[in-house]
Design an enzyme around this catalytic site. Structure first.
Site, short mmCIF file in Angstrom:
data_model
loop_
_atom_site.label_atom_id
_atom_site.label_comp_id
_atom_site.label_asym_id
_atom_site.label_seq_id
_atom_site.Cartn_x
_atom_site.Cartn_y
_atom_site.Cartn_z
N CYS A 186 0.84 -1.21 0.00
CA CYS A 186 0.00 0.00 0.00
C CYS A 186 0.87 1.25 0.00
O CYS A 186 1.60 1.52 0.95
CB CYS A 186 -0.92 -0.06 1.22
SG CYS A 186 -1.54 1.50 1.84
N CYS A 191 0.34 3.89 2.72
CA CYS A 191 0.83 3.35 4.00
C CYS A 191 2.31 3.63 4.15
O CYS A 191 2.79 3.98 5.23
CB CYS A 191 0.59 1.84 4.10
SG CYS A 191 -1.14 1.39 4.05
#
Ligand SMILES: [Zn+2]
Length: 150
Positions: free
Chosen positions: A73, A76
């Site tokens: 991600c 993230c």
């Protein structure tokens, strides 16, 4: 929380997950784990899996901010340095943990994590605030302060 500085609290160790019991006024004195000797406030986010998160939520005398993330991600990965920098400044008032949702699938399901990154602030085992999506450090700090009622 009571204002009595000698009242006992329990806090799980970020290194070995042993449950430490101590007077609340020791929190500011860089307490070490009674089992492994590691610092209970390590100055950086620590990784938790399903059982680690469950344990930390049961012994959650200090508010715990959990970053639910995954290695694939992109947003993230942008949040990681923000949280790493924050950990040193918000401790010992708040601790910061990271939960990889690819690993901790049971807890991610129980907590109904629908998108990542999701940040959840827990205190005394209960969710008190949730934020989905990445945000800059200043904004995150403001969100955290508001969630803590400051
Ligand atoms: Zn320990």
């Amino acid at each position: 929380m009571t204002a009595d500085p000698t009242s006992l609290i329990t806090l799980a160790c970020p290194h070995c997950e042993a449950v430490n019991r101590m007077p609340v006024d020791r929190l500011a004195a860089q307490p070490a784990c009674g089992k492994c000797g590691g610092r209970l406030f390590a100055g950086e986010p620590f990784e938790l899996d399903d059982s680690g998160l469950e344990r930390h939520l049961r012994h959650n005398a200090v508010p715990l901010l959990v970053d639910f993330w995954a290695p694939w991600c992109g947003p993230c990965r942008m949040m990681a340095p923000v949280l790493a920098q924050m950990a040193g400044t918000v401790e010992p008032k708040v601790r910061i943990a990271k939960v990889n949702t690819d690993v901790a699938q049971v807890m991610a399901g129980q907590l109904n994590i629908r998108s990542i990154p999701t940040l959840i602030l827990f205190h005394h085992g209960r969710e008190i605030a949730r934020q989905a999506g990445a945000m800059p450090g200043q904004q995150l700090l403001a969100w955290l302060r508001q969630a803590l009622g400051e």
